[in-house]
Design a protein around this motif. Sequence first.
Motif, mmCIF file in Angstrom:
data_model
loop_
_atom_site.group_PDB
_atom_site.id
_atom_site.type_symbol
_atom_site.label_atom_id
_atom_site.label_comp_id
_atom_site.label_asym_id
_atom_site.label_seq_id
_atom_site.Cartn_x
_atom_site.Cartn_y
_atom_site.Cartn_z
ATOM 1 N N ALA A 35 -15.812 10.023 -45.403
ATOM 2 C CA ALA A 35 -14.648 9.238 -44.992
ATOM 3 C C ALA A 35 -13.480 9.494 -45.947
ATOM 4 C CB ALA A 35 -15.001 7.753 -44.976
ATOM 5 N N GLY B 168 -11.780 9.677 -40.788
ATOM 6 C CA GLY B 168 -12.801 9.329 -41.776
ATOM 7 C C GLY B 168 -13.923 8.525 -41.152
ATOM 8 N N THR C 270 -15.474 3.509 -44.689
ATOM 9 C CA THR C 270 -14.064 3.813 -44.475
ATOM 10 C C THR C 270 -13.180 2.908 -45.327
ATOM 11 O OG1 THR C 270 -14.580 4.471 -42.225
ATOM 12 C CG2 THR C 270 -12.272 4.074 -42.716
#
Lengths: 364, 270
Positions: free
Chosen positions: B157, B202, B85
């Motif tokens: 993500a 994400g 992320t």
Amino acid sequence: MASTANAIDARGVSKVFKGAGQDEVRALDNVSVTIRENEFFTLLGPSGCGKTTLLRLIAGFDFPTEGEILLHGENIALLPPYKRPVNTVFQNYALFPHMTVGQNIAFGLEMLGKPKDEIAARVSEMLKLVRMEELKDRRTSQISGGQQQRVALARALAPRPKVLLLDEPLSALDYKLRKDMQIELKRLQHDTGITFIFVTHDQEEALTMSDRIAVMSKGKILQVGSPHDIYVRPVDHFVANFIGETNFLKGKVISSKGGKATVELAPGGTLLADVPEAGLPKGEISLVVRPENATLVKPGKGDLSGTVETIVYFGTDTHVHLKLTDGTAFMVRQQNAAGSGVDVKTGDKAGIAIAAGTPRILMD
Amino acid sequence: MATERRKPFAIKAQPGFGLVAMLCFFMLYLPIAILVVYAFNAGENIALWEGFSLRWFQSAWANETVQEAAMRSLFLASVSATIATIVAGMAAIATTRTAPYRGLTFKYAMINQPLMVPEIVTAVSLLIVFSRFKVWTGYSGIGYLVLAHTAFCIPFAYLPIRARLENMDLTLERAAADLYATPWQAFKRVTLPLLVPGLVAGYMLAFVISLDDVVITEFVKSGGQETLPTYMLGQLRRAVSPEINAIATVFLALSVLLVTLFYFVNRKKN
């Protein structure tokens, strides 16, 4: 220094945008303009004339290709926006959706590192100024368009900028609200004493609010002056046409003396008209007559003669559209006060008298 | 209706639409429904219903190998999703907060590469590279799995974060700069708070994708590094126990929970 008296001094500013491939768009072309301290200054023009580009260059969202922009005599053309003592009211307001009304207004002050109690005091002062005290803790999504507009104003005014930029801030409001906000803006400018630079395409808005107006077209400033100046003494066809309604008459200059010229008109007759400050243009000239400076008189009298084509009633006044002897269209605006004007019907012949001192020769 | 005529093609009005739709839903959900139902089976046979019981949940819960694999899976998923992320967030900012330039589309393709390259190719190549690394460094811990999972989680993500950034009103960042916020302050105070739903989305996607992975994990893992999916796969090679159903059901519940959670988080933010 003389320059410190001016809020903004743009000198030879050009902005060129690179388009796809070889295309280049010259959004601003060698623009120079001086905006005085404490002034309500309007950049007026149709969309694509470069007014918003100039505003963005002053705000720092874009940088000029050429030229310099002075703020109180200091060149700010290449400073990033956060280093300029200039704030903007955006067309879509751009209020931070994750903050309350109060947090929005406090944002600029926080970024400037002001002490907490000063920020709190300033926020309530601003809320009072725009008459929104009771909405301090609301989310910006929970207030109306007109209220959002006020918050945007308060947010931009809170850090006491040297110059406030307003990018068509009234265009999203309905007619009634827009009228109210025009008065409100004038009041705010007067109360705060901050220089306002206002961008609009609405000539009426420009005329009613501004101390001075710059009329722009195709990346150039055509004329700068007070609303009265621009309305009464337009320099060329574009300005005359863009601001208010206008009659154009073609003709030839017979003689000129002391800023006045005698013009032989194409539809017949002669008129004494003002010569532009830049001097008489060569060849055939155009002159402008505002419809309210013309009155209908008996056929055969007056400066021009024509045939009435249409009559449009407007309540306070009536627009009489005529065709002159050479086919030129001409409009006369008659006040509808009791006893004023000559009664005409469609198809009538009529004379047109033009108030002395009002016709003006254009530069193009 | 008069307005109906203007629509050139209404798929719902096509003959057989309902039938095909029903069939699709059956194909999708019938196997899952059977799996869930038999997780509660009292008997040992996964195809013969012998009454309701929670015994397979209990035995799976008590199974130390399952516990260990579950912990490893959760650890792997949370660490990989976190790193993915962060990396995806930075990549998304770099690819959206810029004037379009030649090669930007190529960069999109590079970032999304794991979505397009067959997983087995990635798995084999990672196996070869990591086996070299293992020889050189002597390290054969879970780091390789974290790296591998992070890599294929990044595009998952990246997509929601980029979507969020693209839909964000750019004048907000401009307004922050106008109000004396430096680029870092503008990011921290305006962009980041508005990006949170994208980051959460994400993260959750990456988490679920990592939790679910079999192919790459199977190739990359060292001995004794079973995750839940690889453990289940291993179990299938022997006598199939309804314990697998129970574990899968828990998995399913977790996924549904995450997706639901995400839905509500997202709705509140908008």
